[in-house]
Motif scaffolding. Structure first.
Motif, PDB file in Angstrom:
ATOM      1  N   ARG A   1       0.823  -1.210   0.000  1.00  0.00           N
ATOM      2  CA  ARG A   1       0.000   0.000   0.000  1.00  0.00           C
ATOM      3  C   ARG A   1       0.859   1.264   0.000  1.00  0.00           C
ATOM      4  O   ARG A   1       0.486   2.273  -0.580  1.00  0.00           O
ATOM      5  CB  ARG A   1      -0.860  -0.008   1.277  1.00  0.00           C
ATOM      6  N   ASN A   2       1.984   1.218   0.677  1.00  0.00           N
ATOM      7  CA  ASN A   2       2.830   2.397   0.864  1.00  0.00           C
ATOM      8  C   ASN A   2       4.102   2.355   0.025  1.00  0.00           C
ATOM      9  O   ASN A   2       4.990   3.182   0.204  1.00  0.00           O
ATOM     10  CB  ASN A   2       3.192   2.520   2.350  1.00  0.00           C
ATOM     11  N   ARG A   3       4.175   1.413  -0.892  1.00  0.00           N
ATOM     12  CA  ARG A   3       5.405   1.172  -1.641  1.00  0.00           C
ATOM     13  C   ARG A   3       5.915   2.417  -2.374  1.00  0.00           C
ATOM     14  O   ARG A   3       7.096   2.759  -2.285  1.00  0.00           O
ATOM     15  CB  ARG A   3       5.180   0.031  -2.628  1.00  0.00           C
ATOM     16  N   ALA A   4       5.067   3.090  -3.105  1.00  0.00           N
ATOM     17  CA  ALA A   4       5.501   4.256  -3.887  1.00  0.00           C
ATOM     18  C   ALA A   4       6.020   5.359  -2.967  1.00  0.00           C
ATOM     19  O   ALA A   4       7.071   5.959  -3.235  1.00  0.00           O
ATOM     20  CB  ALA A   4       4.358   4.769  -4.755  1.00  0.00           C
ATOM     21  N   TYR A   5       5.321   5.625  -1.881  1.00  0.00           N
ATOM     22  CA  TYR A   5       5.750   6.669  -0.955  1.00  0.00           C
ATOM     23  C   TYR A   5       7.076   6.307  -0.283  1.00  0.00           C
ATOM     24  O   TYR A   5       7.994   7.123  -0.203  1.00  0.00           O
ATOM     25  CB  TYR A   5       4.674   6.914   0.119  1.00  0.00           C
ATOM     26  N   MET A   6       7.176   5.076   0.204  1.00  0.00           N
ATOM     27  CA  MET A   6       8.342   4.673   0.982  1.00  0.00           C
ATOM     28  C   MET A   6       9.594   4.490   0.138  1.00  0.00           C
ATOM     29  O   MET A   6      10.712   4.498   0.663  1.00  0.00           O
ATOM     30  CB  MET A   6       8.030   3.405   1.779  1.00  0.00           C
ATOM     31  N   ALA A   7       9.462   4.357  -1.175  1.00  0.00           N
ATOM     32  CA  ALA A   7      10.625   4.131  -2.037  1.00  0.00           C
ATOM     33  C   ALA A   7      11.680   5.221  -1.869  1.00  0.00           C
ATOM     34  O   ALA A   7      12.879   4.941  -1.922  1.00  0.00           O
ATOM     35  CB  ALA A   7      10.188   4.038  -3.496  1.00  0.00           C
ATOM     36  N   ALA A   8      11.267   6.449  -1.627  1.00  0.00           N
ATOM     37  CA  ALA A   8      12.217   7.555  -1.469  1.00  0.00           C
ATOM     38  C   ALA A   8      13.025   7.451  -0.182  1.00  0.00           C
ATOM     39  O   ALA A   8      14.070   8.094  -0.059  1.00  0.00           O
ATOM     40  CB  ALA A   8      11.468   8.882  -1.502  1.00  0.00           C
ATOM     41  N   TYR A   9      12.573   6.650   0.776  1.00  0.00           N
ATOM     42  CA  TYR A   9      13.193   6.588   2.104  1.00  0.00           C
ATOM     43  C   TYR A   9      13.801   5.226   2.430  1.00  0.00           C
ATOM     44  O   TYR A   9      14.311   5.034   3.529  1.00  0.00           O
ATOM     45  CB  TYR A   9      12.148   6.926   3.176  1.00  0.00           C
ATOM     46  N   GLU A  10      13.724   4.287   1.508  1.00  0.00           N
ATOM     47  CA  GLU A  10      14.123   2.905   1.777  1.00  0.00           C
ATOM     48  C   GLU A  10      15.165   2.439   0.768  1.00  0.00           C
ATOM     49  O   GLU A  10      15.249   2.969  -0.348  1.00  0.00           O
ATOM     50  CB  GLU A  10      12.896   1.983   1.622  1.00  0.00           C
TER      51      GLU A  10
END
Length: 183
Positions: free
Chosen positions: A25-34
C-alpha cells in the motif's frame, strides 16, 4: 497500548500478511526513504522471513520490534517502530527507526509510538542513549525526533544506500539519563 485508535504491540509471526499488505500500500511513498527492495519483500513469504530474522534478533537482545495496528479485530498494520542495535555495558545505546502508513500521517502516531519506545529504552532496557538518522530532506521525521527531545549531532555523508543511491543523513540522539550502566 492504544494511540488514537491504533494499538502498538510486539511484532509476531502472524503479522506477515498484514505487513506485506501495508508495504504494498505504501510502496511508492516509501521508495524515497528505503533501500531498493526485491519483489519478494512485498509478499507474505518475504515478510515472514524478515519477521523470523527480527524475532531472532529480539531473542538475542539486539532488537525490540513493534507494529502499529488499527484497534479492533482484523486491524490493518499502519506502521512499525524498532529499537535496534541495542548494546549494553559501557555504551548502553540503541537506534530507533519507524514508518507510518500515509493514511495516518500528521495524526501524532509516530510521536506517540516514539515516546513509548523511549520509555521502554530507559525504564525496561536501561539505555543511556537512543540514536536515529534521517535523510537530509526528511523534515517530517526530523520534526518527530525534535519533538521527542532528540538533538542533531552530525551529518553523515553517503551514509546509507537509499532508493538506488548513497544518501547523506542527519544524525540525531536523545540522552535518556546519566546513571551508570546496570551491573
Amino acid at each position: 497500548m492504544i494511540i488514537d485508535g491504533v494499538e502498538m504491540r510486539g511484532l509476531e509471526l502472524g503479522d506477515a500478511a498484514a505487513l506485506a499488505e501495508a508495504f504494498a500500500r505504501n510502496r511508492a511513498y516509501m521508495a524515497a526513504y528505503e533501500p531498493v527492495r526485491p519483489e519478494a519483500y512485498f509478499t507474505e513469504a518475504g515478510q515472514l522471513a524478515r519477521i523470523e530474522s527480527m524475532l531472532d534478533d529480539r531473542d538475542g537482545g539486539r532488537l525490540l520490534p513493534w507494529v502499529l495496528v488499527e484497534a479492533g479485530a482484523g486491524g490493518a498494520v499502519v506502521g512499525a517502530i524498532n529499537l535496534g542495535s541495542i548494546e549494553l555495558g559501557p555504551l548502553c545505546s540503541g537506534g530507533v527507526g519507524y514508518w507510518v502508513d500515509t493514511a495516518w500521517h500528521r495524526k501524532g502516531l509516530a510521536s506517540a509510538a516514539l515516546e513509548e519506545v523511549l520509555r521502554v529504552a530507559r525504564e525496561e532496557v536501561g539505555l543511556h542513549r537512543v540514536a536515529a538518522g534521517t535523510l537530509t530532506d526528511n523534515v517530517a521525521s526530523q520534526a518527530v525526533l525534535r519533538k521527542a527531545g532528540f538533538e542533531q549531532y552530525g551529518l553523515a555523508p553517503r551514509y546509507l544506500h537509499i532508493n538506488g543511491a548513497w544518501r547523506d543523513h542527519r544524525l540525531f540522539q536523545r540522552l535518556l539519563h546519566d546513571d551508570p550502566p546496570a551491573g
